[in-house]
Design an enzyme around this catalytic site. Structure first.
Site, PDB file in Angstrom:
ATOM      1  N   ARG A   1       0.796  -1.235   0.000  1.00 26.95           N
ATOM      2  CA  ARG A   1       0.000   0.000   0.000  1.00 26.95           C
ATOM      3  C   ARG A   1       0.830   1.289   0.000  1.00 26.95           C
ATOM      4  NH1 ARG A   1      -3.054   1.236   3.650  1.00 26.95           N
ATOM      5  NH2 ARG A   1      -4.673   2.233   2.417  1.00 26.95           N
TER       6      ARG A   1
ATOM      7  N   CYS B   1      14.651  -4.553  -4.049  1.00 26.80           N
ATOM      8  CA  CYS B   1      15.522  -3.768  -4.918  1.00 26.80           C
ATOM      9  C   CYS B   1      14.717  -2.671  -5.591  1.00 26.80           C
ATOM     10  CB  CYS B   1      16.135  -4.679  -5.968  1.00 26.80           C
ATOM     11  SG  CYS B   1      17.015  -6.031  -5.210  1.00 26.80           S
TER      12      CYS B   1
END
Ligand SMILES: *Cc1c(COP(=O)(O)O)cnc(C)c1O
Length: 456
Positions: A353, A384
């Site tokens: 979210r 990453c």
């Protein structure tokens, strides 16, 4: 100034109802010390307070039954399973008198596996597959919510083929957009869900349903948004739906028996935010429905609502282990400050979210009392991606360090249900806590689970 750690006390609007803090600062939920839970089950983990889930589900049902009983009608509360669904929570919801809303074949399968009676299940979706429609009819669902004119025909054809009469609702757009503190009221909506009242497609679809003997028109449905903190949007939407219902009755003589006003009830994510009070919304909604029906001279319909977030969101915290802690000097117009990046062993794969909507959360160290002093921290994950942020900005104890357990509250809704395997990180378990016991609702994914899908 006191020497109380900066992340205490824990705000009761954010943390599960049974949360307690011991003298040494360690936090328990459902009578379970989170340190013991982490030692046994590992981190990250979603920890769900069963008693709180049941209390919220029951509270919603009772508040709405009271309010709509007072205007002489009945109400059904559907738990919106997309917020988080497992067989156990589906059973708890049903035990507390709720029904289950699903939006895909997968959610339907979980509800059916849980033993939810078909006629207490609804199926939504703006692009249901033939398989999903057939499965829903086979399960005898109580309502298929049709979302387009094309779908009216598809569901009618599927019902004819199956030799059943399909109970359908028509999802309409009322022009009310809500989400957050404000709602916006327009005539038309530029989005994929529903059929427009203002544009005439809603009426057209309702008449099309009435024209198909294989379909039983059970209701009109609207869902105006999510994380709504201003109840007035529901009343405006109710008025527009009830006017549509009266217009359909005028044209066809058919007065639709049920109206669904959807979900979207907002919760608190940050300290000091006030959640929407279900009891107050229920009373306002019931008053709007009664007033508009009186004005239109129509009888009051049966009503249903579909809370997801407001039932499961605040029941759950995500428990992480702290790893790397890194001070970063940030230059701003009015000077420089140090932001402490606190990396945890999960991130956007267990809570999408913040990356998806810029959603804000809070956090606290739950394995001990922090020392005095505070740092301005950003809690980040292990992925990453520089947007892999869990908590954007939070004050944490100045001595926050590797090995601490850090918990983020209010992650029960759209946390595990939106989780991914980005970076091939296995998804965390959902652990229910109650009366000092932990039960695994959804087990932790393993590398073997990931590799099992890779068939070479
Ligand atoms: C998402 C959704 C809900 C639940 O929304 P919450 O914000 O979790 O209460 C209910 N009904 C429909 C149709 C939805 O799409």
């Amino acid at each position: 100034m006191t020497d109380r750690p900066v992340d205490r006390p824990l705000d009761p609007d954010l943390w599960p109802a049974t949360t307690t803090v011991a003298a040494d600062g360690s936090v328990s939920i459902g009578g379970v010390d989170l340190r013991a839970l982490a030692a046994e089950h590992g981190t990250p983990a979603y920890v769900l307070d069963e008693a709180d889930f049941r209390r919220r589900a029951r509270g919603f049902r009772e508040a709405f039954e009271r309010a709509f009983g007072a205007i002489g009608t009945e109400v059904d509360v559907y738990y919106a399973g997309k917020a988080f669904l497992s067989t156990a929570v589906a059973r708890w919801a049903v035990q507390e008198g709720l029904r289950i809303d699903t939006a895909t074949g997968g959610e339907l399968a979980v509800a059916l596996r849980a033993g939810v009676p078909g006629d207490h299940i609804g199926l939504h979706g703006n692009n249901k597959s033939d398989t999903e429609i057939a499965r829903a009819l086979d399960a005898g669902v109580g309502r298929l919510v049709v979302d387009s004119l094309l779908e009216v025909d598809r569901v009618a054809d599927a019902a004819a083929a199956a030799g059943v009469r399909a109970p359908v609702m028509v999802r309409v757009t009322t022009g009310v957009h809500a989400g957050g503190h404000e709602y916006i009221s327009t005539a038309h909506e530029d989005q994929k869900f529903g059929l427009s009242i203002a544009g005439g497609q809603a009426l057209e679809a309702l008449e099309a349903v009435l024209g198909r003997p294989d379909l039983d028109l059970v209701g009109i449905h609207s869902h105006i948004g999510s994380q709504i903190l201003d109840a007035s949007g529901f009343a405006v939407a109710a008025r527009r739906i009830l006017e549509l219902r009266a217009r359909l009755a005028e044209r066809t003589g058919h007065l639709v028996r049920e109206v669904d006003l959807g979900g979207g009830y907002g919760i608190a994510y940050l300290p000091g935010e006030a959640p929407l009070d279900p009891a107050r919304v229920a009373v306002e909604m019931a008053r709007a429905v009664a007033d508009v029906c009186a004005e239109l001279g129509t009888s009051v319909p049966r009503v249903s609502v579909e809370p997801g977030r407001a039932i499961v969101g605040p029941t759950t915290v995500t428990v992480y282990s702290v790893g790397t802690v890194k001070p970063v000097v940030v230059e701003e117009e009015d000077g420089a400050f140090t932001r402490t990046y606190v990396s945890v062993d999960g991130g956007m794969s267990d809570n999408l979210r913040p990356a998806l909507y810029g959603a804000r959360y809070s956090a606290a160290v739950v394995s001990r009392d922090g020392g005095p002093g505070a740092v301005r921290a950003r809690v980040v994950g292990k992925h990453c991606e520089s947007g892999d942020v869990v908590v954007h900005d939070v004050l944490l104890p100045a001595d926050v360090r590797a090995g601490d357990l850090l918990a983020v509250p209010a992650t029960g809704a759209y946390g595990r249900s939106m989780a991914s395997n980005y970076n091939l990180v296995p998804r965390p378990p959902v652990l229910a806590v109650r009366d000092g016991e932990v039960s695994v609702l959804v087990r932790r994914e393993t590398e073997d689970d990931l590799l099992a899908l890779d068939v070479g």
